[in-house]
Design an enzyme around this catalytic site. Structure first.
Site, mmCIF file in Angstrom:
data_model
loop_
_atom_site.group_PDB
_atom_site.id
_atom_site.type_symbol
_atom_site.label_atom_id
_atom_site.label_comp_id
_atom_site.label_asym_id
_atom_site.label_seq_id
_atom_site.Cartn_x
_atom_site.Cartn_y
_atom_site.Cartn_z
ATOM 1 N N HIS A 63 30.437 38.843 33.274
ATOM 2 C CA HIS A 63 31.474 39.402 34.163
ATOM 3 C C HIS A 63 32.818 39.255 33.470
ATOM 4 O O HIS A 63 33.474 38.216 33.571
ATOM 5 C CB HIS A 63 31.432 38.655 35.506
ATOM 6 C CG HIS A 63 32.402 39.178 36.528
ATOM 7 N ND1 HIS A 63 32.245 38.936 37.878
ATOM 8 C CD2 HIS A 63 33.540 39.901 36.411
ATOM 9 C CE1 HIS A 63 33.248 39.492 38.542
ATOM 10 N NE2 HIS A 63 34.058 40.075 37.676
ATOM 11 N N HIS A 92 36.215 41.835 32.352
ATOM 12 C CA HIS A 92 36.892 43.139 32.283
ATOM 13 C C HIS A 92 37.671 43.154 30.972
ATOM 14 O O HIS A 92 38.568 42.327 30.793
ATOM 15 C CB HIS A 92 37.842 43.321 33.461
ATOM 16 C CG HIS A 92 37.156 43.183 34.787
ATOM 17 N ND1 HIS A 92 36.711 44.270 35.508
ATOM 18 C CD2 HIS A 92 36.817 42.083 35.507
ATOM 19 C CE1 HIS A 92 36.132 43.837 36.626
ATOM 20 N NE2 HIS A 92 36.180 42.516 36.648
ATOM 21 N N HIS A 130 31.008 44.563 42.230
ATOM 22 C CA HIS A 130 31.774 43.460 42.808
ATOM 23 C C HIS A 130 31.552 43.496 44.322
ATOM 24 O O HIS A 130 31.650 44.564 44.938
ATOM 25 C CB HIS A 130 33.264 43.650 42.543
ATOM 26 C CG HIS A 130 33.701 43.309 41.152
ATOM 27 N ND1 HIS A 130 33.120 43.853 40.037
ATOM 28 C CD2 HIS A 130 34.676 42.467 40.710
ATOM 29 C CE1 HIS A 130 33.728 43.354 38.962
ATOM 30 N NE2 HIS A 130 34.673 42.520 39.334
ATOM 31 N N GLU A 173 33.879 38.992 47.066
ATOM 32 C CA GLU A 173 34.968 38.249 46.415
ATOM 33 C C GLU A 173 36.017 38.002 47.513
ATOM 34 O O GLU A 173 36.221 36.881 47.943
ATOM 35 C CB GLU A 173 35.557 39.061 45.256
ATOM 36 C CG GLU A 173 36.736 38.415 44.564
ATOM 37 C CD GLU A 173 37.388 39.331 43.496
ATOM 38 O OE1 GLU A 173 37.157 40.554 43.516
ATOM 39 O OE2 GLU A 173 38.150 38.797 42.658
ATOM 40 N N ASP A 223 36.022 36.776 34.005
ATOM 41 C CA ASP A 223 36.651 37.874 34.767
ATOM 42 C C ASP A 223 37.810 38.520 33.995
ATOM 43 O O ASP A 223 37.598 39.521 33.308
ATOM 44 C CB ASP A 223 37.105 37.368 36.138
ATOM 45 C CG ASP A 223 37.183 38.453 37.200
ATOM 46 O OD1 ASP A 223 36.810 39.598 36.910
ATOM 47 O OD2 ASP A 223 37.616 38.147 38.341
ATOM 48 N N ASP A 224 39.009 37.979 34.121
ATOM 49 C CA ASP A 224 40.200 38.513 33.430
ATOM 50 C C ASP A 224 40.936 37.341 32.788
ATOM 51 O O ASP A 224 42.006 36.927 33.254
ATOM 52 C CB ASP A 224 41.119 39.213 34.444
ATOM 53 C CG ASP A 224 40.406 40.339 35.161
ATOM 54 O OD1 ASP A 224 40.221 41.404 34.560
ATOM 55 O OD2 ASP A 224 40.004 40.126 36.327
HETATM 56 N N1 ADE Z 1 39.219 44.308 38.244
HETATM 57 C C1 ADE Z 1 39.535 43.370 37.348
HETATM 58 N N2 ADE Z 1 39.323 42.162 37.866
HETATM 59 C C2 ADE Z 1 38.841 42.324 39.118
HETATM 60 C C3 ADE Z 1 38.424 41.455 40.142
HETATM 61 N N3 ADE Z 1 38.446 40.129 40.026
HETATM 62 N N4 ADE Z 1 38.004 41.995 41.298
HETATM 63 C C4 ADE Z 1 37.985 43.304 41.450
HETATM 64 N N5 ADE Z 1 38.364 44.181 40.526
HETATM 65 C C5 ADE Z 1 38.783 43.697 39.353
HETATM 66 ZN ZN ZN Z 2 35.735 41.149 38.085
#
Ligand code: ADE
Ligand code: ZN
Length: 349
Positions: free
Chosen positions: A25, A27, A209, A212, A290-291
């Site tokens: 996971h 991005h 997703h 969350e 994630d990011d």
């Molecule tokens: N795009 C990038 N990170 C995300 C996240 N945590 N939740 C939803 N969309 C995303």
């Molecule tokens: Zn994500």
């Protein structure tokens, strides 16, 4: 943010750092570090509303998912050429190599770029060049998952799919799946039923997703209406015991992102994160970043944060890395090879 948990013992820290692991996971646009973001802004003559890297980094104080997404989409505007996507991806691979990530399944959001007039072929080409180079040079294993933005209409997801399909043969070695991301609340899975049905027919792996910020019903609907094989995040599943039993029974993987959950205020403190409870309830949970450029750390930082705050044992940590290989979309022989490498590491440490 407070934490009253004891610091990790040095031997547990180095055990975690050396563990072979998979990231499921991630991005790619979320790996754009402020330094590269600034350099690309200068190269492409994009005006930024921040004077320095420090000022930009200071803006990374989020109150929820939307407050992050606003900054994340604005930051992606510096990505314009194939070389930009290549450099961003190459930089992420460098982090994988330092964190002993053996395999990564990487999301990218073409609509973030095509909306700005960047051709989808440029996005594919830059990401793929870096991944293929790393595979050839270091045996780094990877795959890409093209994700639809759920705040946009399903019609636009169909247009994106049609634009990408002519590239399928050229990227068959990498492009394995379809995902769904962006603002969850108010954009339920059912909005994308038709386009996911088409992607399923085309033979792609499917993920979304869900759970969350959105309710457990979105997790259930992603399974029943979109037929996804993994849930990205899914932490709110815990609110529904029937869903929990189903996820445990089916061993549906949840790709959990602890530092993301903390930064986006899904949890108030890492000691309150439900990762260990999900694991103990028999769910196939994995740890992911994630990011990472926005949330304060790559894979090892995520492992270390939960190991410390939730006081995870070696057995639990190994289970999480084992889950990451088992939940991957790798061919069975590749999974077995990586699981054997994990076994070897555990025996030697
Ligand atoms: N795009 C990038 N990170 C995300 C996240 N945590 N939740 C939803 N969309 C995303
Ligand atoms: Zn994500």
């Amino acid at each position: 943010m407070t934490t009253s948990t004891p610091a990790l013992a040095a031997d547990l820290k180095s055990f975690i750092e050396g563990l072979p692991k998979a990231e499921l996971h991630l991005h790619i646009e979320g790996t754009l570090e402020p330094e590269l973001l600034f350099a690309l802004a200068q190269r492409n003559q994009v005006q930024l509303p921040y004077a320095t890297v420090e000022e930009l980094r200071a803006a990374y104080a989020f109150s929820d998912l939307q407050s992050f997404l606003d900054l994340y989409y604005a930051g992606a505007a510096v990505l314009q050429t194939e070389q930009d996507f290549y450099e961003m991806t190459a930089s992420y691979i460098g982090h994988c190599r330092s964190d002993n990530v053996r395999h990564a399944e990487i999301f990218f959001d073409p609509q973030t770029h095509t909306e700005r007039g960047i051709g989808i072929e440029i996005v594919f080409a830059g990401i793929a060049r870096a991944l293929r180079e790393a595979r050839d040079a270091h045996g780094f294993s990877s795959a890409i998952i093209m994700s639809f933005l759920r705040h946009l209409p399903e019609e636009e997801a169909f247009i994106t799919l049609e634009a990408a399909l002519p590239l399928r043969d050229q990227y068959r070695d990498l492009w394995i799946g379809i995902g769904l991301d962006s603002a969850e609340r108010g954009n339920p899975p059912e909005k994308f039923t038709n386009v996911f049905a088409r992607c399923r027919q085309l033979g792609f792996h499917l993920v979304a997703h869900a759970g969350e910020e959105g309710p457990p019903e979105y997790v259930r609907d992603a399974l029943d209406m979109l037929h996804v094989e993994r849930i990205d995040h899914g932490v709110r599943s815990e609110e529904d015991p029937v869903l929990m039993a189903r996820l445990a029974k089916q061993r549906t993987p949840l790709t959990v992102c602890p530092l993301s959950n903390l930064k986006l205020c899904v949890v108030n403190d890492m000691t309150e994160h439900n990762l260990a409870r999900l694991l103990h309830a028999g769910l196939a949970v994995t740890i992911n970043s994630d990011d990472p450029a926005y949330f304060g750390g790559y894979m090892n930082a995520n492992y270390l944060a939960v190991a410390e705050s939730l006081q995870l044992s070696r057995t639990e940590l190994v289970k999480l890395t084992r889950n990451s290989f088992e939940a991957s979309f790798l061919p069975i022989a590749e999974k077995q090879r990586l699981l054997l490498e994990l076994d070897g590491y555990c025996m030697a440490h």
